[in-house]
Scaffold this motif. Structure first.
Motif, PDB file in Angstrom:
ATOM      1  N   VAL A  59       0.770  -1.235   0.083  1.00 36.67           N
ATOM      2  CA  VAL A  59      -0.027   0.083  -0.067  1.00 36.67           C
ATOM      3  C   VAL A  59       1.005   1.165  -0.050  1.00 36.67           C
ATOM      4  O   VAL A  59       1.981   1.216   0.760  1.00 36.67           O
ATOM      5  N   ASN A  87      -2.608  -2.554   9.709  1.00 32.00           N
ATOM      6  CA  ASN A  87      -1.621  -3.002  10.813  1.00 32.00           C
ATOM      7  C   ASN A  87      -0.494  -2.806  10.317  1.00 32.00           C
ATOM      8  O   ASN A  87       0.667  -3.407  10.651  1.00 32.00           O
ATOM      9  N   MET A 236      10.151  -6.167   7.015  1.00 31.76           N
ATOM     10  CA  MET A 236       9.081  -7.200   6.960  1.00 31.76           C
ATOM     11  C   MET A 236       7.909  -6.678   7.789  1.00 31.76           C
ATOM     12  O   MET A 236       6.862  -7.284   7.461  1.00 31.76           O
ATOM     13  N   THR A 237       7.912  -5.869   8.485  1.00 28.92           N
ATOM     14  CA  THR A 237       6.800  -5.353   9.497  1.00 28.92           C
ATOM     15  C   THR A 237       6.377  -3.979   9.068  1.00 28.92           C
ATOM     16  O   THR A 237       5.134  -3.583   8.571  1.00 28.92           O
ATOM     17  N   ALA A 249       9.633  -4.803  18.021  1.00 25.89           N
ATOM     18  CA  ALA A 249       9.179  -6.210  17.909  1.00 25.89           C
ATOM     19  C   ALA A 249       7.500  -6.447  18.059  1.00 25.89           C
ATOM     20  O   ALA A 249       6.954  -7.173  17.529  1.00 25.89           O
ATOM     21  N   GLY A 277      -3.955  -4.525  15.078  1.00 26.32           N
ATOM     22  CA  GLY A 277      -2.761  -5.208  15.339  1.00 26.32           C
ATOM     23  C   GLY A 277      -2.160  -4.938  16.845  1.00 26.32           C
ATOM     24  O   GLY A 277      -3.195  -4.393  17.544  1.00 26.32           O
ATOM     25  N   CYS A 278      -0.750  -4.716  17.010  1.00 25.69           N
ATOM     26  CA  CYS A 278      -0.331  -4.396  18.211  1.00 25.69           C
ATOM     27  C   CYS A 278      -0.532  -2.924  18.826  1.00 25.69           C
ATOM     28  O   CYS A 278      -0.686  -2.897  19.910  1.00 25.69           O
ATOM     29  N   GLY A 286       2.682 -10.091  22.587  1.00 30.56           N
ATOM     30  CA  GLY A 286       2.735 -10.290  21.016  1.00 30.56           C
ATOM     31  C   GLY A 286       1.654 -10.636  20.067  1.00 30.56           C
ATOM     32  O   GLY A 286       0.699  -9.682  20.055  1.00 30.56           O
ATOM     33  N   THR A 287       1.775 -11.847  19.486  1.00 32.81           N
ATOM     34  CA  THR A 287       0.770 -12.392  18.710  1.00 32.81           C
ATOM     35  C   THR A 287      -0.643 -12.415  19.264  1.00 32.81           C
ATOM     36  O   THR A 287      -1.689 -12.162  18.729  1.00 32.81           O
ATOM     37  N   ALA A 290      -2.259  -8.847  18.805  1.00 34.62           N
ATOM     38  CA  ALA A 290      -2.560  -8.530  17.672  1.00 34.62           C
ATOM     39  C   ALA A 290      -3.909  -9.266  17.079  1.00 34.62           C
ATOM     40  O   ALA A 290      -4.843  -8.701  16.547  1.00 34.62           O
TER      41      ALA A 290
HETATM   42  C1  LIG Z   1      11.878 -11.405  16.046  1.00 33.25           C
HETATM   43  C2  LIG Z   1      10.640 -11.265  16.494  1.00 33.25           C
HETATM   44  C3  LIG Z   1      10.194 -12.495  17.463  1.00 33.25           C
HETATM   45  C4  LIG Z   1       8.939 -12.508  17.963  1.00 33.25           C
HETATM   46  N1  LIG Z   1       8.668 -13.337  18.957  1.00 33.25           N
HETATM   47  C5  LIG Z   1       7.299 -13.529  19.166  1.00 33.25           C
HETATM   48  C6  LIG Z   1       7.014 -14.815  19.997  1.00 33.25           C
HETATM   49  O1  LIG Z   1       7.623 -15.497  20.350  1.00 33.25           O
HETATM   50  N2  LIG Z   1       5.735 -14.780  20.538  1.00 33.25           N
HETATM   51  C7  LIG Z   1       4.573 -13.573  20.112  1.00 33.25           C
HETATM   52  O2  LIG Z   1       3.545 -13.669  20.443  1.00 33.25           O
HETATM   53  N3  LIG Z   1       4.952 -12.620  19.443  1.00 33.25           N
HETATM   54  C8  LIG Z   1       6.513 -12.435  19.216  1.00 33.25           C
HETATM   55  N4  LIG Z   1       6.705 -11.282  18.487  1.00 33.25           N
HETATM   56  C9  LIG Z   1       5.658 -10.360  18.077  1.00 33.25           C
HETATM   57  C10 LIG Z   1       4.711 -10.560  17.066  1.00 33.25           C
HETATM   58  O3  LIG Z   1       5.354 -10.938  15.941  1.00 33.25           O
HETATM   59  C11 LIG Z   1       3.775  -9.300  16.817  1.00 33.25           C
HETATM   60  O4  LIG Z   1       3.284  -8.913  18.072  1.00 33.25           O
HETATM   61  C12 LIG Z   1       2.804  -9.450  15.819  1.00 33.25           C
HETATM   62  O5  LIG Z   1       3.212 -10.057  14.674  1.00 33.25           O
HETATM   63  C13 LIG Z   1       2.328  -8.079  15.554  1.00 33.25           C
HETATM   64  O6  LIG Z   1       1.257  -8.141  14.700  1.00 33.25           O
HETATM   65  P1  LIG Z   1       0.763  -7.051  13.864  1.00 33.25           P
HETATM   66  O7  LIG Z   1      -0.578  -7.589  12.981  1.00 33.25           O
HETATM   67  O8  LIG Z   1       0.675  -5.875  14.600  1.00 33.25           O
HETATM   68  O9  LIG Z   1       1.988  -6.743  12.791  1.00 33.25           O
HETATM   69  P2  LIG Z   1       2.779  -7.349  12.018  1.00 33.25           P
HETATM   70  O10 LIG Z   1       2.886  -9.089  12.224  1.00 33.25           O
HETATM   71  O11 LIG Z   1       4.090  -6.922  11.838  1.00 33.25           O
HETATM   72  O12 LIG Z   1       2.001  -7.282  10.622  1.00 33.25           O
HETATM   73  C14 LIG Z   1       2.040  -6.033   9.485  1.00 33.25           C
HETATM   74  C15 LIG Z   1       2.053  -6.374   8.319  1.00 33.25           C
HETATM   75  O13 LIG Z   1       1.700  -5.400   7.573  1.00 33.25           O
HETATM   76  C16 LIG Z   1       2.507  -5.151   6.353  1.00 33.25           C
HETATM   77  N5  LIG Z   1       2.666  -3.790   5.806  1.00 33.25           N
HETATM   78  C17 LIG Z   1       3.426  -2.994   6.608  1.00 33.25           C
HETATM   79  N6  LIG Z   1       3.313  -1.933   5.590  1.00 33.25           N
HETATM   80  C18 LIG Z   1       2.719  -2.071   4.512  1.00 33.25           C
HETATM   81  C19 LIG Z   1       2.411  -1.503   3.278  1.00 33.25           C
HETATM   82  N7  LIG Z   1       2.536  -0.283   3.423  1.00 33.25           N
HETATM   83  N8  LIG Z   1       1.564  -2.211   2.511  1.00 33.25           N
HETATM   84  C20 LIG Z   1       1.417  -3.535   2.704  1.00 33.25           C
HETATM   85  N9  LIG Z   1       1.542  -4.145   3.617  1.00 33.25           N
HETATM   86  C21 LIG Z   1       2.250  -3.552   4.993  1.00 33.25           C
HETATM   87  C22 LIG Z   1       3.801  -5.999   6.723  1.00 33.25           C
HETATM   88  O14 LIG Z   1       4.458  -6.524   5.755  1.00 33.25           O
HETATM   89  C23 LIG Z   1       3.246  -7.098   7.959  1.00 33.25           C
HETATM   90  O15 LIG Z   1       2.863  -8.342   7.305  1.00 33.25           O
HETATM   91  C24 LIG Z   1       8.175 -11.312  17.636  1.00 33.25           C
HETATM   92  C25 LIG Z   1       8.314 -10.207  16.833  1.00 33.25           C
HETATM   93  C26 LIG Z   1       9.434 -10.358  16.459  1.00 33.25           C
HETATM   94  C27 LIG Z   1      10.160  -9.137  15.469  1.00 33.25           C
END
Ligand SMILES: Cc1cc2nc3c(=O)[nH]c(=O)nc-3n(C[C@H](O)[C@H](O)[C@H](O)COP(=O)(O)OP(=O)(O)OC[C@H]3O[C@@H](n4cnc5c(N)ncnc54)[C@H](O)[C@@H]3O)c2cc1C
Length: 313
Positions: A59, A87, A236-237, A249, A277-278, A286-287, A290
């Motif tokens: 996006v 998110n 990636m995020t 994270a 999301g977070c 974390g997850t 979300a």
């Molecule tokens: C290394 C690491 C280890 C972790 N370990 C754990 C664990 O063991 N247990 C746990 O519960 N949590 C863990 N977490 C935390 C967990 O990954 C996050 O809390 C969770 O993924 C957040 O979800 P979210 O939907 O908010 O964001 P995200 O999962 O970051 O999703 C955001 C998405 O949006 C996409 N995006 C961003 N900008 C754009 C754009 N402009 N256009 C299109 N797409 C876009 C990204 O590519 C991504 O796919 C970890 C995180 C990290 C970095």
């Protein structure tokens, strides 16, 4: 490790809630197919119910017309919708994708000032022998913990002797991930969320000293190592749009003033734009937070903007 924040500002309300969830729900789990499989199952649900799931596209812009978010633009398409639920992180969404000009100045000021969680960085080890004995291993000393003061010292180069290290060995949950006799393990340590910070490389270097000491046979069995830093996590995020932010994270930090009743509202001041999301709408580790946010925000959008009967399937 479950919060990724300086401990002196973690609210007890958040800590107790998450630790209860972890203990009562069983600490440490592996989703068959990896955590990405959870997202794929959700995407399949969307397509099975008449929606479209488009992956691998960015996006570039949130479309705003007459004071409302009406869709998104990618490099080669515009998609219009009754709501935009993002998110991509509250800061990239408000300050970059939609643009600060569409929000009241005090909202922009608050969003700009939100503090990111710490970054988690480390190494994925692919090895040809069963070196690690448990699916989740924590290594630390009684000096590994971080509060604001210790984190500031760490950024200035004064590190705890042993960083807090977590090692996940997913093949001990799911042996099909690796050929017979092999292992895949992922180390994790804290670093600055700033994608340009050198703390990622230093945290990884320091963790490897400890890991080599604890598992002296590891190096003999390495087939491949894949380090990951705050810069790679950001790619990636979420985009880095505020100095020091991008590789966090767990989104905005679960610190006093940014969680519970003071967490940002998923409903933004721009009609039709929601944060999911977070960063808004959920609670937990974390997850968990979300996913909790996903359910809560879906209900919110449905309540605010109900589908007309002919749009339902
Ligand atoms: C290394 C690491 C280890 C972790 N370990 C754990 C664990 O063991 N247990 C746990 O519960 N949590 C863990 N977490 C935390 C967990 O990954 C996050 O809390 C969770 O993924 C957040 O979800 P979210 O939907 O908010 O964001 P995200 O999962 O970051 O999703 C955001 C998405 O949006 C996409 N995006 C961003 N900008 C754009 C754009 N402009 N256009 C299109 N797409 C876009 C990204 O590519 C991504 O796919 C970890 C995180 C990290 C970095």
């Amino acid at each position: 490790m479950a919060f990724c924040v300086p401990l002196n500002r973690l609210p007890a309300s958040e800590g107790i809630f998450v630790l209860r969830q972890i203990v009562n729900g069983g600490a440490g789990r592996y989703h068959v197919g990896g955590y990405g499989r959870v997202a794929e199952v959700c995407a399949e649900y969307v397509t099975e119910h008449g929606g479209a799931f488009i992956s691998g596209d960015r996006v570039r812009r949130i479309l705003v017309e007459e004071g409302r978010a009406v869709g998104i633009a990618t490099d080669d398409a515009e998609i219009r919708a009754r709501a935009v639920v993002s998110n991509a992180g509250i800061q990239p969404t408000v300050l970059s994708l939609a643009g600060p000009e569409h929000f009241p100045p005090e909202y922009v000021e608050r969003v700009s000032a939100l503090e990111p969680s710490l970054a988690v960085v480390g190494v994925r080890y692919i090895i040809d022998a069963p070196v690690f004995e448990a699916p989740i291993i924590l290594a630390y000393s009684d000096q590994s913990w971080l509060d604001d003061d210790r984190y500031a010292r760490l950024q200035g180069g004064d590190w705890p002797d042993i960083p807090l290290i977590s090692i996940g060995v997913p093949c001990l949950f799911d042996p099909s991930l690796v050929p017979d006799g092999h292992q895949v393990a992922i180390s994790a340590v804290f670093a600055s969320p700033d994608p340009t910070s050198e703390t990622s490389a230093e945290a990884i270097r320091r963790s490897e000293v400890v890991i080599d000491e604890l598992w002296p046979d590891l190096r003999k069995h390495i087939v491949r190592t894949e380090p990951y830093t705050a810069r790679q996590v950001s790619r990636m995020t979420r985009d880095a749009v505020v100095p020091g932010q991008g590789g966090e994270a767990i989104g905005i930090a679960q610190v006093i003033g940014q969680c519970g009743s003071t967490k940002p509202d998923p409903r933004t001041p721009l009609a039709g734009l929601y944060i999911v999301g977070c960063d808004a709408g959920g609670r937990g580790a974390g997850t968990h937070q979300a996913v909790d946010s996903g359910f809560n925000v879906a209900a919110m959008v449905d309540a605010d903007l109900p589908l007309k009967t002919h749009e339902r399937r």
